[in-house]
Scaffold this motif. Structure first.
Motif, PDB file in Angstrom:
ATOM      1  N   ARG A 181      -3.793  61.728  26.893  1.00  0.00           N
ATOM      2  CA  ARG A 181      -4.551  62.483  27.880  1.00  0.00           C
ATOM      3  C   ARG A 181      -3.580  63.178  28.816  1.00  0.00           C
ATOM      4  N   ALA A 182      -4.043  64.255  29.411  1.00  0.00           N
ATOM      5  CA  ALA A 182      -3.264  64.911  30.460  1.00  0.00           C
ATOM      6  C   ALA A 182      -3.593  64.258  31.804  1.00  0.00           C
ATOM      7  N   LEU A 183      -2.977  64.765  32.867  1.00  0.00           N
ATOM      8  CA  LEU A 183      -3.203  64.251  34.231  1.00  0.00           C
ATOM      9  C   LEU A 183      -3.011  62.739  34.318  1.00  0.00           C
ATOM     10  N   PRO A 184      -1.853  62.228  33.938  1.00  0.00           N
ATOM     11  CA  PRO A 184      -1.654  60.772  33.937  1.00  0.00           C
ATOM     12  C   PRO A 184      -1.694  60.132  35.312  1.00  0.00           C
ATOM     13  N   HIS A 185      -1.502  60.914  36.383  1.00  0.00           N
ATOM     14  CA  HIS A 185      -1.498  60.346  37.731  1.00  0.00           C
ATOM     15  C   HIS A 185      -2.848  60.505  38.434  1.00  0.00           C
ATOM     16  N   HIS A 186      -3.845  61.015  37.721  1.00  0.00           N
ATOM     17  CA  HIS A 186      -5.200  61.125  38.259  1.00  0.00           C
ATOM     18  C   HIS A 186      -6.089  60.049  37.644  1.00  0.00           C
ATOM     19  N   HIS A 187      -7.218  59.849  38.250  1.00  0.00           N
ATOM     20  CA  HIS A 187      -8.224  58.932  37.711  1.00  0.00           C
ATOM     21  C   HIS A 187      -8.686  59.427  36.341  1.00  0.00           C
ATOM     22  N   ASP A 188      -9.043  58.485  35.451  1.00  0.00           N
ATOM     23  CA  ASP A 188      -9.505  58.852  34.111  1.00  0.00           C
ATOM     24  C   ASP A 188     -10.696  59.804  34.155  1.00  0.00           C
ATOM     25  N   LEU A 189     -11.572  59.633  35.129  1.00  0.00           N
ATOM     26  CA  LEU A 189     -12.750  60.486  35.214  1.00  0.00           C
ATOM     27  C   LEU A 189     -12.385  61.949  35.446  1.00  0.00           C
ATOM     28  N   PHE A 283      17.184  64.067  45.851  1.00  0.00           N
ATOM     29  CA  PHE A 283      16.149  64.145  46.882  1.00  0.00           C
ATOM     30  C   PHE A 283      16.649  63.478  48.165  1.00  0.00           C
ATOM     31  N   VAL A 284      16.030  63.841  49.274  1.00  0.00           N
ATOM     32  CA  VAL A 284      16.479  63.327  50.570  1.00  0.00           C
ATOM     33  C   VAL A 284      15.968  61.903  50.772  1.00  0.00           C
ATOM     34  N   ARG A 285      16.885  60.991  51.066  1.00  0.00           N
ATOM     35  CA  ARG A 285      16.520  59.597  51.308  1.00  0.00           C
ATOM     36  C   ARG A 285      15.915  59.484  52.709  1.00  0.00           C
ATOM     37  N   VAL A 286      14.656  59.063  52.747  1.00  0.00           N
ATOM     38  CA  VAL A 286      13.980  58.938  54.033  1.00  0.00           C
ATOM     39  C   VAL A 286      13.485  57.515  54.236  1.00  0.00           C
ATOM     40  N   ASP A 303       8.017  68.021  49.196  1.00  0.00           N
ATOM     41  CA  ASP A 303       8.522  67.663  47.874  1.00  0.00           C
ATOM     42  C   ASP A 303       9.993  67.270  47.875  1.00  0.00           C
ATOM     43  N   VAL A 304      10.728  67.646  48.900  1.00  0.00           N
ATOM     44  CA  VAL A 304      12.150  67.342  48.943  1.00  0.00           C
ATOM     45  C   VAL A 304      12.422  65.908  49.400  1.00  0.00           C
ATOM     46  N   ALA A 305      11.432  65.263  50.016  1.00  0.00           N
ATOM     47  CA  ALA A 305      11.617  63.941  50.620  1.00  0.00           C
ATOM     48  C   ALA A 305      11.238  62.832  49.651  1.00  0.00           C
ATOM     49  N   ALA A 306      12.130  61.883  49.444  1.00  0.00           N
ATOM     50  CA  ALA A 306      11.921  60.786  48.488  1.00  0.00           C
ATOM     51  C   ALA A 306      11.091  59.677  49.127  1.00  0.00           C
ATOM     52  N   THR A 307       9.846  59.980  49.414  1.00  0.00           N
ATOM     53  CA  THR A 307       8.963  59.007  50.053  1.00  0.00           C
ATOM     54  C   THR A 307       8.421  57.979  49.064  1.00  0.00           C
ATOM     55  N   ASP A 308       8.118  58.421  47.854  1.00  0.00           N
ATOM     56  CA  ASP A 308       7.504  57.606  46.817  1.00  0.00           C
ATOM     57  C   ASP A 308       7.727  58.344  45.504  1.00  0.00           C
ATOM     58  N   PRO A 309       7.441  57.740  44.342  1.00  0.00           N
ATOM     59  CA  PRO A 309       7.737  58.408  43.067  1.00  0.00           C
ATOM     60  C   PRO A 309       7.127  59.794  42.917  1.00  0.00           C
ATOM     61  N   LEU A 310       5.965  60.041  43.515  1.00  0.00           N
ATOM     62  CA  LEU A 310       5.320  61.352  43.398  1.00  0.00           C
ATOM     63  C   LEU A 310       5.598  62.257  44.597  1.00  0.00           C
ATOM     64  N   ARG A 311       6.385  61.771  45.573  1.00  0.00           N
ATOM     65  CA  ARG A 311       6.763  62.537  46.775  1.00  0.00           C
ATOM     66  C   ARG A 311       5.522  63.185  47.408  1.00  0.00           C
ATOM     67  N   THR A 312       4.566  62.345  47.739  1.00  0.00           N
ATOM     68  CA  THR A 312       3.234  62.814  48.106  1.00  0.00           C
ATOM     69  C   THR A 312       3.098  63.317  49.537  1.00  0.00           C
ATOM     70  N   ARG A 339       2.126  56.374  54.552  1.00  0.00           N
ATOM     71  CA  ARG A 339       1.540  55.521  53.517  1.00  0.00           C
ATOM     72  C   ARG A 339       1.025  56.392  52.374  1.00  0.00           C
ATOM     73  N   PRO A 340       1.724  56.414  51.258  1.00  0.00           N
ATOM     74  CA  PRO A 340       1.314  57.291  50.157  1.00  0.00           C
ATOM     75  C   PRO A 340       0.031  56.823  49.490  1.00  0.00           C
ATOM     76  N   PRO A 341      -0.781  57.760  49.007  1.00  0.00           N
ATOM     77  CA  PRO A 341      -1.985  57.376  48.263  1.00  0.00           C
ATOM     78  C   PRO A 341      -1.618  56.855  46.887  1.00  0.00           C
ATOM     79  N   ARG A 342      -2.513  56.079  46.292  1.00  0.00           N
ATOM     80  CA  ARG A 342      -2.226  55.521  44.967  1.00  0.00           C
ATOM     81  C   ARG A 342      -2.444  56.532  43.856  1.00  0.00           C
ATOM     82  N   ARG A 343      -3.321  57.497  44.049  1.00  0.00           N
ATOM     83  CA  ARG A 343      -3.624  58.489  43.014  1.00  0.00           C
ATOM     84  C   ARG A 343      -3.592  59.890  43.609  1.00  0.00           C
ATOM     85  N   ARG A 344      -3.324  60.846  42.719  1.00  0.00           N
ATOM     86  CA  ARG A 344      -3.425  62.234  43.129  1.00  0.00           C
ATOM     87  C   ARG A 344      -4.888  62.646  43.192  1.00  0.00           C
TER      88      ARG A 344
END
Length: 395
Positions: A181-189, A283-286, A303-312, A339-344
């Motif tokens: 499936r595409a959109l691996p970081h989104h909900h299956d729905l 990426f910038v370590r924050v 997007d430049v800030a390394a906040t979480d794997p998806l740089r949300t 606090r990053p969200p769990r899903r896009r």
């Protein structure tokens, strides 16, 4: 007591919101390689209907009411001197990278230089003609093609497939992505509904296809110094190709008149920063507060800030938090954590002719008809509330 001097480097999607949020709390300077705001959003709309994209995603800085108190510097940052608290900038007053070099002092600096991602997001120092070419040439190349292959499983790839198929229903449009499936970081729905819409538009879906990257890694950028990344407008765009695509997953090579590479591999625009500020990917370590590790007066967002794997922080009101924490820093108060969200979440396919679908984190899609999308979402919410007011384009 003099007002603090706050310098924001990069005025893209997140960067332009940051000085708007800070304008009343210091003397704010924005440094930008572009002559105007050029969004990295809605790639599909930009490719298929550039006139509609330009209306909402290419805006002169003078039209932003929230930037009235902000001094805009058109140039590329080439170095950050944390000891002397200055940003070195090569101004856009020359040719071939030989513009005047200036220094902008700061009390606080915000790094918001984003990433290089394909032909639509890059740090090239440009004038308006360069931006015109970046928008018009890819559109014309796709318009002239009989078949289009899109490589990638993220929102940029899917929006490109949907928008191209809707704009030119007689073209053969095919989407290739590596997983089931595409959109691996989104909900299956989300994928279930998006897949149905793509199929209704006639897009051919090809799961299980992992592309072998051509020489030069078309989706990764060069990782060079932003000030030295000068693109010749006459160069063939390496992210729109016509060579056969080979697959590491065993399928026969695929051919199309135009291949759009949107595989999501990005290069941070951080060649101008001290190496000790960066992680192993550049990426910038924050810290959780969006303060750069080891530097109390340097922050990073987007997007430049390394906040979480998806740089949300680029998509989740990170500009408001960084502005709040800068104010707290200047006043000696406590800083808050991001606090990053769990899903896009959000739009995936962009504004199609019959409207826009916005997805919530649990995967529920809310359809907004085209008139409401144009008037309510863009004119009222985005332009007036989020951007703090956008003046009408002068005639």
């Amino acid at each position: 007591m003099s007002r603090p001097r706050i310098v924001v480097v990069g005025l893209g999607d997140t960067g332009v919101l940051t000085p708007i949020a800070l304008r009343r709390h210091g003397d704010v300077v924005g440094i930008t390689a572009k002559p105007e705001f050029v969004s990295g959003q809605e790639l599909g709309l930009r490719l298929a209907r550039p006139e509609a994209w330009t209306r909402d995603y290419r805006i002169a800085y003078s039209r932003f009411r929230g930037l009235d108190r902000v001094r805009i510097v058109h140039g590329s940052a080439t170095a950050l001197d944390t000891e002397n608290r200055t940003v070195r900038v090569r101004l856009a007053d020359g040719t071939a990278g030989d513009g005047t070099v200036a220094e902008e002092p700061y009390d606080v600096v915000v790094i918001a230089t984003g990433v290089t991602n394909g032909f639509w997001r890059h740090p090239t120092l440009q004038d308006s003609r360069g931006v015109d070419a970046d928008i018009s040439l890819p559109h014309q190349r796709i318009a002239d093609a009989g078949s289009v292959a899109i490589i990638g499983g993220g929102a940029a790839a899917l929006s490109s497939a949907a928008q191209v198929a809707e704009r030119w229903p007689d073209k053969n449009v095919d989407l290739y992505f590596p997983g089931d499936r595409a959109l691996p970081h989104h909900h299956d729905l989300v994928w279930d509904r998006v897949r149905s819409r793509l199929e209704s538009l006639g897009v051919g879906l090809h799961p299980g296809h992992r592309a072998e990257l051509p020489a030069g890694d078309v989706a990764g950028g060069d990782g060079g110094d932003a000030a030295n990344h000068n693109k010749n407008d006459d160069d063939d765009d390496e992210h729109l190709t016509s060579a056969p695509v080979s697959w590491t997953t065993g399928q026969a090579p695929t051919t199309a008149d135009v291949v759009i590479w949107a595989i999501g591999r990005v290069t941070p625009n951080t060649g101008w920063l001290p190496a000790e500020m960066l992680d192993d990917r550049g990426f910038v370590r924050v810290e959780p507060t969006l303060r750069v590790a080891g530097h109390s007066d340097v922050f990073a967002v987007g997007d430049v800030a390394a906040t979480d794997p998806l740089r949300t922080s680029a998509r989740n009101r990170g500009h408001l938090l960084v502005a709040r924490n800068i104010r707290a820093h200047l006043q000696g108060g406590p800083l808050r954590d991001y606090r990053p969200p769990r899903r896009r979440w959000g739009s995936v396919l962009g504004p199609l002719r019959d409207g826009l679908i916005v997805f919530t984190p649990p995967g529920r899609g809310v359809r907004v008809p085209a008139p409401a999308s144009d008037v309510v979402l863009q004119r009222l919410i985005t332009h007036q509330l989020i951007y703090g007011g956008v003046r009408k384009r002068s005639r």
